[in-house]
Scaffold this active site. Sequence first.
Site, PDB file in Angstrom:
ATOM      1  N   THR A 177      -6.579  17.643  20.461  1.00  0.00           N
ATOM      2  CA  THR A 177      -6.461  19.094  20.633  1.00  0.00           C
ATOM      3  C   THR A 177      -5.006  19.498  20.863  1.00  0.00           C
ATOM      4  O   THR A 177      -4.529  20.479  20.302  1.00  0.00           O
ATOM      5  CB  THR A 177      -7.345  19.550  21.821  1.00  0.00           C
ATOM      6  OG1 THR A 177      -8.694  19.256  21.481  1.00  0.00           O
ATOM      7  CG2 THR A 177      -7.215  21.030  22.090  1.00  0.00           C
ATOM      8  N   GLU A 203     -10.696  20.277  31.804  1.00  0.00           N
ATOM      9  CA  GLU A 203     -10.365  20.531  30.394  1.00  0.00           C
ATOM     10  C   GLU A 203      -8.841  20.509  30.186  1.00  0.00           C
ATOM     11  O   GLU A 203      -8.330  19.988  29.194  1.00  0.00           O
ATOM     12  CB  GLU A 203     -10.943  21.889  29.983  1.00  0.00           C
ATOM     13  CG  GLU A 203     -10.526  22.388  28.615  1.00  0.00           C
ATOM     14  CD  GLU A 203     -11.212  21.661  27.476  1.00  0.00           C
ATOM     15  OE1 GLU A 203     -12.442  21.730  27.411  1.00  0.00           O
ATOM     16  OE2 GLU A 203     -10.515  21.031  26.668  1.00  0.00           O
TER      17      GLU A 203
END
Length: 306
Positions: free
Chosen positions: A181, A128
């Site tokens: 993000t 991630e």
Amino acid sequence: MNEIKIFSPATVANVSCGFDVLGFCLDSIGDEMVIRKTDKKGIFITKIEGYDLPYEAEKNVAGVSALALMEDAKPDCGFEIEIYKKIKPGSGVGSSSASAAGSVYAINELLGRPYDKTQLTHFAMKGEALASGSEHADNIAPAIFGGFTLVKSCTPLKVLEIPTPSSLYATIIHPEIEIKTSEARAILPKDINLQNAITQWANVGSLVHAMHTDDYALLSESLNDVIVEPHRSQLIPHFDSVKSESLKAGALGCGISGSGPSIFTLSKGKDIAELVAEAMKTAYSSTGINFNIYVSKINTQGMQVI
Ligand code: HSE
């Protein structure tokens, strides 16, 4: 067992008030992955369908998390990974987390489950971090544990499982624009107002209490983000009208899914969740932006072997 096929679910992170700590798991959207043991040691990504993503293990989130597990487990074999990517990268429903969590979940199964869910979450966070530029587990934890999760801390990693009221459904609209993000994180202020912080942590506490007591009215009052949403909503065209129309249609709450652009709502019962889907469709259909809408029960199982 030398080969396994899994469903790796999409997830909604933040859940309005719980930036970087709360998340829940969806059941109608997700990737599929096939993982197979090889005699040759290492991680080999041999097939990617759906989206254009890197094949080098060190550059692929599924590869990076798998390598983190391998470094610890030091197994006497390697693994091939096939990724059937259905969750669009940058859509806000945990695309990178599904890949990062899926590879370690499947490898753990093939190795006879040496690791627990918290340890798998830890390895998946390494993948991630490659995608988002920071290690957070609010998408990964619900993908691995299922249901609603709260990441109490990342160091040391501690994940709490929160009960899911049985009538809760999510409706998600995914406008087809991409928000990275890392960029959605960069626009957030480094310091926050104390009064807003008080409101936010009261909402997180009362949301968790509402989930434990099946209190849908309290759940609705608590789905409110006074810190992140005011900044990020500007990145999502027509966010305010989707939110107001969803609430009018009966949603308990509405907010940005992860870092966007997807927008989530929670509703009591499938019928209301479908009315909310119609309201979202009406609100978005004149915008000229393509979109998809999903209605999903909360997936309390998480990853599944298929
Ligand atoms: N909590 C994260 C964020 C989720 O909102 O930036 C997306 O990775």
